[in-house]
Design a protein around this motif. Structure first.
Motif, PDB file in Angstrom:
ATOM      1  N   ALA A   1       0.699   4.122  -2.933  1.00 21.56           N
ATOM      2  CA  ALA A   1       0.453   5.535  -2.640  1.00 21.56           C
ATOM      3  C   ALA A   1       1.553   6.411  -3.242  1.00 21.56           C
ATOM      4  O   ALA A   1       1.265   7.441  -3.868  1.00 21.56           O
TER       5      ALA A   1
ATOM      6  N   LYS B   1       0.813  -1.216   0.000  1.00 21.83           N
ATOM      7  CA  LYS B   1       0.000   0.000   0.000  1.00 21.83           C
ATOM      8  C   LYS B   1       0.847   1.267   0.000  1.00 21.83           C
ATOM      9  O   LYS B   1       0.515   2.253  -0.658  1.00 21.83           O
ATOM     10  N   ALA B   2       1.957   1.254   0.710  1.00 22.90           N
ATOM     11  CA  ALA B   2       2.835   2.423   0.753  1.00 22.90           C
ATOM     12  C   ALA B   2       3.452   2.687  -0.624  1.00 22.90           C
ATOM     13  O   ALA B   2       3.533   3.842  -1.067  1.00 22.90           O
TER      14      ALA B   2
ATOM     15  N   LYS C   1      -5.521   5.372   2.200  1.00 18.65           N
ATOM     16  CA  LYS C   1      -6.371   4.659   3.162  1.00 18.65           C
ATOM     17  C   LYS C   1      -7.776   5.248   3.204  1.00 18.65           C
ATOM     18  O   LYS C   1      -8.761   4.509   3.263  1.00 18.65           O
TER      19      LYS C   1
ATOM     20  N   TYR D   1       0.046   7.980   2.212  1.00 17.35           N
ATOM     21  CA  TYR D   1      -0.539   6.704   2.611  1.00 17.35           C
ATOM     22  C   TYR D   1      -1.899   6.933   3.267  1.00 17.35           C
ATOM     23  O   TYR D   1      -2.847   6.189   3.011  1.00 17.35           O
TER      24      TYR D   1
END
Length: 68
Positions: free
Chosen positions: A20, A16-17, A31, A27
């Motif tokens: 992003a 996810k990082a 989210k 991040y």
């Protein structure tokens, strides 16, 4: 809220990082989008479709067909 976005991210070996960063957002912004708290800007959705070579309807879970 958007399992197809998560699936494509994972399929492309991005955490996810990393995802992003590739989108040029924080991040916490990612989210917020993924939880449905804020809308994904159209420009970023288009960027995702190009990145993953899929349709926006597929990413948003409107259609099961990945390609146009």
């Amino acid at each position: 809220m958007y399992p197809n976005i998560d699936a494509e991210r994972a399929r492309n070996s991005m955490n996810k990082a990393m995802f992003a960063k590739k989108l040029g957002v924080s991040y916490s912004t990612l989210k917020s989008w993924m939880a449905g708290r804020t809308d994904i800007p159209a420009s970023k959705l288009i960027e995702m479709t190009r990145m993953f070579h899929v349709t926006s309807d597929y990413l948003l879970g409107i259609d099961d067909n990945e390609s146009a």
